[in-house]
Design a protein around this motif. Structure first.
Motif, short mmCIF file in Angstrom:
data_model
loop_
_atom_site.label_atom_id
_atom_site.label_comp_id
_atom_site.label_asym_id
_atom_site.label_seq_id
_atom_site.Cartn_x
_atom_site.Cartn_y
_atom_site.Cartn_z
N SER A 88 79.54 21.90 -31.94
CA SER A 88 78.35 21.86 -30.32
C SER A 88 78.02 21.18 -29.64
CB SER A 88 77.65 21.34 -32.16
OG SER A 88 77.98 20.37 -32.05
N THR A 89 79.14 20.41 -29.33
CA THR A 89 79.30 18.73 -28.26
C THR A 89 79.66 19.97 -27.21
OG1 THR A 89 79.38 17.91 -30.05
CG2 THR A 89 80.08 17.02 -27.37
N ASP A 90 80.73 20.90 -27.02
CA ASP A 90 81.09 21.35 -26.24
C ASP A 90 82.38 22.39 -26.59
OD1 ASP A 90 82.32 22.41 -23.42
OD2 ASP A 90 82.93 20.37 -23.01
N ARG A 91 81.43 23.89 -26.59
CA ARG A 91 82.23 24.86 -26.99
C ARG A 91 83.28 25.41 -26.02
NH1 ARG A 91 80.35 28.36 -29.80
NH2 ARG A 91 81.55 29.47 -29.02
N LEU A 92 84.19 24.37 -24.56
CA LEU A 92 84.68 24.68 -23.35
C LEU A 92 86.12 23.75 -23.63
CD1 LEU A 92 82.27 26.46 -20.70
CD2 LEU A 92 83.58 27.84 -22.72
N ALA A 93 85.69 22.66 -24.42
CA ALA A 93 86.26 21.93 -24.88
C ALA A 93 88.26 22.69 -25.24
CB ALA A 93 86.10 20.96 -24.63
N PRO A 94 88.92 22.22 -24.58
CA PRO A 94 90.06 22.21 -25.34
C PRO A 94 90.24 21.62 -27.41
CG PRO A 94 90.53 21.73 -23.85
CD PRO A 94 89.67 21.58 -23.80
N GLN A 95 90.03 20.59 -26.95
CA GLN A 95 90.04 19.86 -27.82
C GLN A 95 89.06 20.39 -28.78
OE1 GLN A 95 89.31 18.69 -24.55
NE2 GLN A 95 90.26 16.91 -24.85
N SER A 96 88.27 20.99 -28.84
CA SER A 96 86.99 21.41 -30.15
C SER A 96 87.46 22.53 -30.93
CB SER A 96 86.17 22.28 -29.45
OG SER A 96 84.90 20.93 -28.25
N TRP A 97 88.31 22.95 -29.92
CA TRP A 97 89.48 24.12 -30.62
C TRP A 97 90.70 24.41 -31.32
CZ3 TRP A 97 87.84 29.11 -31.30
CH2 TRP A 97 85.81 29.10 -30.70
N CYS A 98 91.29 22.69 -30.94
CA CYS A 98 92.28 22.56 -31.11
C CYS A 98 91.80 21.89 -33.03
CB CYS A 98 93.40 21.44 -30.60
SG CYS A 98 93.90 21.56 -29.20
N ALA A 99 90.23 21.58 -33.03
CA ALA A 99 89.85 20.63 -34.48
C ALA A 99 90.54 22.28 -35.23
CB ALA A 99 88.68 20.20 -33.54
N ILE A 100 89.18 23.38 -34.82
CA ILE A 100 88.81 24.72 -35.62
C ILE A 100 90.69 24.64 -36.12
CG2 ILE A 100 88.22 26.76 -35.29
CD1 ILE A 100 86.24 26.13 -33.21
N GLY A 101 91.25 25.04 -34.85
CA GLY A 101 93.03 25.20 -35.50
C GLY A 101 93.58 24.76 -36.86
N ASN A 102 93.42 23.26 -36.83
CA ASN A 102 93.40 22.36 -37.34
C ASN A 102 93.24 22.60 -38.67
OD1 ASN A 102 95.89 21.14 -36.71
ND2 ASN A 102 94.13 19.32 -35.74
N CYS A 103 91.44 23.56 -39.00
CA CYS A 103 91.10 23.45 -39.76
C CYS A 103 91.80 24.77 -40.48
CB CYS A 103 89.52 23.70 -39.76
SG CYS A 103 88.46 22.46 -39.55
N TYR A 104 91.99 25.62 -40.12
CA TYR A 104 93.34 26.74 -41.03
C TYR A 104 94.21 26.59 -41.21
CZ TYR A 104 88.15 29.71 -39.34
OH TYR A 104 87.31 30.33 -39.13
N SER A 105 94.52 25.73 -40.54
CA SER A 105 96.19 25.11 -40.44
C SER A 105 96.22 24.90 -41.78
CB SER A 105 96.96 24.62 -39.37
OG SER A 105 98.63 24.51 -40.03
N LEU A 106 95.18 23.60 -42.12
CA LEU A 106 94.92 22.99 -43.22
C LEU A 106 95.07 24.11 -44.83
CD1 LEU A 106 95.17 20.36 -44.70
CD2 LEU A 106 92.97 19.76 -44.39
N GLN A 107 94.24 24.84 -44.44
CA GLN A 107 93.98 26.50 -45.61
C GLN A 107 95.65 27.19 -45.48
OE1 GLN A 107 90.27 27.57 -44.21
NE2 GLN A 107 89.64 25.72 -44.75
N LYS A 108 96.07 26.57 -44.24
CA LYS A 108 97.39 27.95 -45.02
C LYS A 108 96.96 29.25 -43.90
CE LYS A 108 100.06 24.34 -46.69
NZ LYS A 108 100.98 23.87 -46.19
N ASP A 109 96.19 29.04 -43.26
CA ASP A 109 95.23 30.85 -42.75
C ASP A 109 96.42 30.35 -41.37
OD1 ASP A 109 94.93 33.04 -41.35
OD2 ASP A 109 92.86 32.32 -42.46
#
Length: 789
Positions: A557-578
């Motif tokens: 919500s702060t910056d959807r064009l920043a790579p850090q935002s998508w790294c955080a989302i990716g880590n969410c799914y990785s923690l769920q084994k997706d």
């Protein structure tokens, strides 16, 4: 008679023609000045669309390379580098080449950027825009894997502008930075003071005659029919003033245009004469010149102590810039500030006399809000946590700063109208050494002692920032934390410093303290994404799924064009084994910033989890092309080769990672594992001992040491290590399983069965469950029969 009649007719005709030409010229000059001023005002108010419209209008009406630069600057500030690229392609001026190279860099056309900054047909040509140009060229060399050249140009940038912090950051990342005390020492102080003096006098030349320019502009817009030929001649001779944009002759003509209320020119983000350059400041740092002092006398300082208590050591000088002709500057400055020239109006003369003794002083505050590109860190696991106190956030509402008093600067010089750029005043060096000597800065007078004090204070802080960052990049994280702890409270509790503290704890595998530091950084700077990719990995290791999900939503919500935002989302799914969805999000981060090395590494981790080893190897190699010191990628490649049983390759990559980060116990553990696989057991045990000493609470090297001892049939020593390991990792099933295997080999079946049962109670993975149950079934069989079956 005919002759006497002809002369007046010719005279009247030539006068009429000259009047019409002068009127036309004045209208053109006024029109261009108004258009340029409109563009500058629009840029200053971030109205890029309006600035672009009037820049195109300006270029159509008055085509020149200087106006093309202004148009390109508008597009660059609007994040439209491709437009600036096409506008400036083929231009030759130094400022044009810099802006063109900047647009090429943003478009990832690194070869063209290098050609613009260092033309092949001019091998000895000077890099445009001084420190900023060298910094940009250093980035080009860095991303084309020419480390030596990159280091050279980053050092050149720092020598020209010691306050170019980003150049020091890059040197730290490349592992080539000197100690901060050497970089931000006495030489830097002298350089900053000389640049400051040059800048203040350049600003003074543009400030003191603001009223004259406004008056001249209003007079120039009067119709020629309303003035006499003599008045017209007088006006046309005084209606041009050049404002120095830098000491390399890159100037901007204002031609009588009205100025902003504060009297400061805002030429553009890419053309500012300030020595405190931003990352891509287009203005070349001013040349190192002699000590300067304002020409106008100051009644408050006339009676000051004349002893040189604040002397700038003029004997220590940086290399001189060859493009400055000091003889010409002194000659011009002598004409500029001599009192022999006539004043343009009695009103201005009276005003200047009334304001001759006016003074003001300002109290300057200093701070920093920098950001840096983080190298990243892989998902290395550990059960060890330490508790270290992190400072509390200060109450920002109680911070008050004295803004100082506005000053009418050298009004007795207002009557001088200058038609040459880059002129410097002729000054007496002795006067500057006096404590009471004053210098104008953006309408505020600072005396020399305050300039010296401010410079010393800034550099003392930069030494702490720089040394802490340098130690962090060398992975001496505990030392870096000690340096950061010496910062003043208000600087320690900033988003940048707290993020650096969080990264240091992350590298120390102290995830609880890293979480605490990053949480404080988020509270202080909720708008900043500095280090948030690392914070998401910290939460991944802590298995804090809820906090990680909340962080990812806040970042997007702060910056959807920043790579850090998508790294955080990716880590969410990785923690769920997706892993497939996680990989898509990490690929999105790479798409947004192809130079973000950590995103490439995270992609590689997911490929390896999906057992797509070739794609994983390619992603790790992409990260290393961006940053050859990105130890996480070396470590990842070693893990891939270890799983593929290519032990020599694995040993090479683990050893390279260990050279970059010699304090990581996990890298040393896997290096020892590779050495053991190569039957180099003595080296493997030595490496495991080093890993244990590096981090006593990391269970991995102790477990690997026990396995090596078990393979060497040193069962008693192996059991001693495992008994000690149980204290650090009491719920690790693999520890009990290995103890069961050792007791089985010692024919102590009851103890073996007990430890196998304890291992199953701790709910190991499905693969480990199958291995443990198979060992339990063969427990009463001899080792030879068990191995055959």
């Amino acid at each position: 008679m005919k002759k006497t009649k002809t002369k007046p007719q010719i005279s009247l005709l030539s006068l009429s023609l000259s009047l019409s030409l002068s009127e036309s010229k004045m209208k053109e000059e006024a029109m261009e000045a108004i258009l340029r001023n409109t563009v500058q005002n629009s840029l200053r108010h971030f109205m890029y669309k309006n600035a672009i419209f009037f820049s195109e209008f300006l270029c159509a009406e008055f085509p020149s390379e200087a106006n093309l630069q202004l148009l390109a600057s508008c597009y660059l500030q609007d994040n439209r580098a491709q437009c600036a690229y096409h506008i400036l392609k083929g231009t030759q001026m130094a400022q044009s080449r810099y802006l063109f190279a900047l647009s090429c860099f943003q478009m990832d056309l690194l070869n063209e950027a290098e050609a613009a900054l260092c033309p092949a047909n001019e091998p000895i040509a000077e890099v445009p825009n001084g420190g900023a140009g060298h910094y940009l060229l250093g980035l080009v060399y860095r991303y084309t894997d020419r480390r030596t050249n990159a280091v050279h140009h980053f050092k050149q940038a720092l020598s020209l502008d010691p306050l170019l912090w980003t150049a020091y950051e890059e040197l730290c990342i490349l592992g080539a930075a000197e100690e901060a005390a050497a970089v931000f020492g006495e030489g830097a102080a002298i350089c900053i003071q000389k640049q400051y003096l040059h800048h203040t006098f350049a600003s003074h030349n543009s400030h003191v005659s603001e009223e004259d320019r406004n008056l001249t502009s209003s007079r120039n817009l009067v119709s020629a029919e309303e003035v006499s030929p003599r008045q017209l001649k007088q006006l046309s001779g005084n209606n041009v003033r050049e404002v120095p944009g830098s000491c390399q002759g890159m100037t901007t003509s204002v031609r009588g245009a009205g100025q902003p209320p504060n009297g400061v020119y805002h030429l553009s983000l890419y053309n500012t004469p300030s020595p405190i350059a931003t990352q891509f400041s287009a203005a070349a740092p001013p040349p190192l010149c002699r000590n300067l002092q304002p020409n106008g006398s100051n009644t408050s300082t006339a009676a000051a102590d004349s002893s040189p208590r604040s002397t700038i050591n003029s004997t220590i000088q940086a290399p001189r810039r060859k493009f400055v002709d000091e003889g010409k500057l002194r000659k011009i400055s002598g004409r500029l500030f001599s009192d022999s020239g006539p004043r343009r109006s009695t009103r201005l003369a009276a005003e200047a006399g009334a304001n001759a003794g006016t003074n003001a002083a300002s109290v300057a505050g200093n701070g920093t809000n920098n950001s840096s590109k983080y190298l990243g860190s892989s998902k290395l696991s550990s059960a060890a946590f330490r508790s270290v106190t992190v400072r509390k956030v200060p109450n920002w509402a109680n911070e008050n700063f004295d803004e100082g008093m506005r000053n009418e600067v050298f009004d007795d010089c207002r009557s001088n109208i200058v038609s040459g750029a880059g002129a410097l005043p002729s000054v007496d060096n002795k006067a500057l050494d006096q404590e009471g000597a004053t210098m104008p800065c953006s309408g505020v007078l600072l005396n020399n002692s305050k300039v010296l004090t401010g410079t010393a204070e800034i550099l003392s802080l930069l030494r702490l920032f720089g040394e802490g960052y340098r130690l962090s990049c060398m992975y001496r994280c505990q030392d870096a934390l000690e340096v950061y702890s010496k910062l003043p409270h208000k600087h320690y509790n900033t988003g940048w410093v707290l993020s650096q503290v969080g990264k240091a704890y992350f590298e120390l595998v102290d995830y609880l303290e890293a979480d605490r530091a990053f949480s404080l950084a988020r509270r202080v700077s909720p708008y900043s994404l500095e280090g948030m990719d690392v914070y998401s990995t910290v939460l991944y290791h802590l298995k804090e799924g809820m906090k990680l999900s909340y962080l990812a939503r806040e970042l997007i919500s702060t910056d959807r064009l920043a790579p850090q935002s998508w790294c955080a989302i990716g880590n969410c799914y990785s923690l769920q084994k997706d892993h497939e969805t996680a990989l898509k999000n990490f690929q999105r981060a790479v798409q947004l910033d192809s130079k973000f090395a950590y995103a490439h590494t995270l992609c590689a981790h997911e490929y390896v989890a999906l057992e797509e080893f070739e794609n994983g190897i390619r992603s790790y190699q992409s990260a290393l092309r961006i940053d050859s010191r990105h130890y996480n990628a070396w470590y990842g490649l070693g893990m891939v080769y270890l799983r593929q049983e290519k032990f020599e390759f694995a040993e090479h990559h683990f050893r390279t990672a260990c050279r970059i980060n010699p304090s990581s116990s996990i890298i040393m553990s896997y290096l020892g594992t590779a050495l053991h696989a190569l039957k180099r057991n003595s080296e493997a045990l030595e490496m495991m001992e080093r890993a244990i000493l590096a981090d006593r609470k990391n269970p991995l090297p102790m477990y690997q040491k026990a396995k090596i001892l078990e393979s060497l049939e040193s069962f008693d020593e192996a059991l001693e290590v495992l008994e000690e390991l149980k204290e650090y990792a009491p719920r690790e099933s693999s520890v009990y399983a290995l103890m069961g295997m050792i007791y089985k080999r010692l024919n102590m079946n009851d103890k073996a069965m007990l430890h196998f049962g304890l291992a199953l109670d701790l709910k190991p993975s499905a693969t480990d469950v199958a291995t443990i149950k198979a060992a339990m079934e063969k427990l009463h069989l001899p080792d030879e029969l068990a191995e055959d079956s």
